[in-house]
Design a protein around this motif. Sequence first.
Motif, PDB file in Angstrom:
ATOM      1  N   ASP A 129      -4.043  21.953  -0.569  1.00 47.67           N
ATOM      2  CA  ASP A 129      -2.914  21.478  -1.361  1.00 47.67           C
ATOM      3  C   ASP A 129      -2.446  20.109  -0.895  1.00 47.67           C
ATOM      4  O   ASP A 129      -2.060  19.257  -1.698  1.00 47.67           O
ATOM      5  N   VAL A 130      -2.500  19.882   0.418  1.00 44.83           N
ATOM      6  CA  VAL A 130      -2.094  18.582   0.967  1.00 44.83           C
ATOM      7  C   VAL A 130      -3.088  17.504   0.541  1.00 44.83           C
ATOM      8  O   VAL A 130      -2.698  16.407   0.128  1.00 44.83           O
TER       9      VAL A 130
ATOM     10  N   ALA B 125       1.996  13.338   2.277  1.00 40.41           N
ATOM     11  CA  ALA B 125       0.708  14.027   2.316  1.00 40.41           C
ATOM     12  C   ALA B 125      -0.185  13.437   3.408  1.00 40.41           C
ATOM     13  O   ALA B 125      -0.888  14.170   4.108  1.00 40.41           O
TER      14      ALA B 125
ATOM     15  N   SER C  44       1.313  15.558  -9.740  1.00 36.70           N
ATOM     16  CA  SER C  44       1.375  15.545  -8.277  1.00 36.70           C
ATOM     17  C   SER C  44       0.939  16.872  -7.677  1.00 36.70           C
ATOM     18  O   SER C  44       0.487  16.924  -6.535  1.00 36.70           O
ATOM     19  N   GLN C  45       1.062  17.967  -8.440  1.00 31.14           N
ATOM     20  CA  GLN C  45       0.672  19.293  -7.961  1.00 31.14           C
ATOM     21  C   GLN C  45      -0.754  19.676  -8.369  1.00 31.14           C
ATOM     22  O   GLN C  45      -1.217  20.771  -8.052  1.00 31.14           O
TER      23      GLN C  45
ATOM     24  N   ALA D 189      -3.697  12.759  -5.584  1.00 35.78           N
ATOM     25  CA  ALA D 189      -2.861  12.522  -6.764  1.00 35.78           C
ATOM     26  C   ALA D 189      -1.890  11.381  -6.511  1.00 35.78           C
ATOM     27  O   ALA D 189      -1.663  10.524  -7.380  1.00 35.78           O
ATOM     28  N   GLY D 190      -1.302  11.351  -5.318  1.00 32.81           N
ATOM     29  CA  GLY D 190      -0.381  10.276  -4.985  1.00 32.81           C
ATOM     30  C   GLY D 190      -1.056   8.922  -4.994  1.00 32.81           C
ATOM     31  O   GLY D 190      -0.501   7.925  -5.488  1.00 32.81           O
TER      32      GLY D 190
ATOM     33  N   ARG E  76      -2.505  16.624  -3.042  1.00 32.28           N
ATOM     34  CA  ARG E  76      -1.325  15.762  -3.204  1.00 32.28           C
ATOM     35  C   ARG E  76      -1.614  14.336  -2.764  1.00 32.28           C
ATOM     36  O   ARG E  76      -1.121  13.382  -3.363  1.00 32.28           O
TER      37      ARG E  76
ATOM     38  N   MET F 293       5.547  10.623  -1.788  1.00 28.69           N
ATOM     39  CA  MET F 293       4.665  11.784  -1.829  1.00 28.69           C
ATOM     40  C   MET F 293       3.336  11.477  -1.148  1.00 28.69           C
ATOM     41  O   MET F 293       2.794  12.295  -0.397  1.00 28.69           O
ATOM     42  N   THR F 294       2.795  10.288  -1.393  1.00 34.95           N
ATOM     43  CA  THR F 294       1.522   9.899  -0.792  1.00 34.95           C
ATOM     44  C   THR F 294       1.645   9.835   0.725  1.00 34.95           C
ATOM     45  O   THR F 294       0.789  10.347   1.458  1.00 34.95           O
TER      46      THR F 294
ATOM     47  N   GLN G 105       5.475  15.589 -12.168  1.00 38.23           N
ATOM     48  CA  GLN G 105       5.507  16.737 -11.261  1.00 38.23           C
ATOM     49  C   GLN G 105       4.206  17.527 -11.328  1.00 38.23           C
ATOM     50  O   GLN G 105       3.626  17.879 -10.292  1.00 38.23           O
TER      51      GLN G 105
END
Length: 294
Positions: free
Chosen positions: A93-94, A11, A180-181, A100-101, A97, A7-8, A177
């Motif tokens: 949003d990116v 992004a 991450s959002q 968060a990642g 993420r 995810m990281t 989840q």
Amino acid sequence: MSDFNSMTLMAAGEMIAEMSTQAAFSSLILGWGVEEFCGSGSVASKANDLVRFARSSMGGRSVPTVNGNCDLSRAMIEHAITASEQSKCNKPDVWLRLLAGLKMDGFTLVEEEVPDPMGRSSIFDDAPRVITQTVLRRMLPEDVPETDFREATSEIEALLGRHGLGAAKGHLDQAIQNFSQGNWSSANAMIRDFYQELLDKIAEYFGCDPKVSDDAKRQYLADTKSGPFLLHEYNEWENDRGKPAYVLGLWARLHPHGSHPGLSDEEDCAFRFQIILITARIFLRRFDKRVRGQ
């Protein structure tokens, strides 16, 4: 294994695409020596190819950067975090993420003052001008493996699966989840549910009545005839009312009330997640040894 999860990296790739023209992206990957792996088409398509390569078995190669040589995934992250405020606003949003990642990977971003890399001097004297830049820092020491949160999550998920703790795993998956959002409140709720469900099911495994209160189940874990699961000598549960109890204290920390000046929702949620992962891993390891009779 890369320091950064999928995810990281995804992004970071999306952020790099947002930051780059075709020419700028081409210069970047040429400098890293990975242009042959990035195909053709739009910048976004090439950035996806770059992410795929970074995640592949060959992606751990060392590439040159302004901060010295490092592996490709690290170079991608360090470039992505230099995004302008406009790029962040274009892809909020990116950017969320990515942050968060990084927290899940055990990293945070800090602002540091450094000498101007262009060599420009201060307007007041001949000393190098100081500028502020965003840098990547580990949240905890790299040489303490027990603080690797991704490793903790993997081990926890394996132990939950081994012992059929499906509901607890479901809460953990939802917490990850939502985190991450950027859904901090929902993530906090799932973190609490995971902690509660884990201790409940451990108590029930050792013979506690499922119908009793949560507090009674914790007390049962401290008094179980097969040997206390929550250890008095570690102050995990109270010996008497004058002693602090870690299990109850952590539960209280997961239920704060009112505002907390100086703490962002993201920072507070990341703290709760990290402390729960470490705690859950300790209790699950203990549970696993008890079940296997070690």
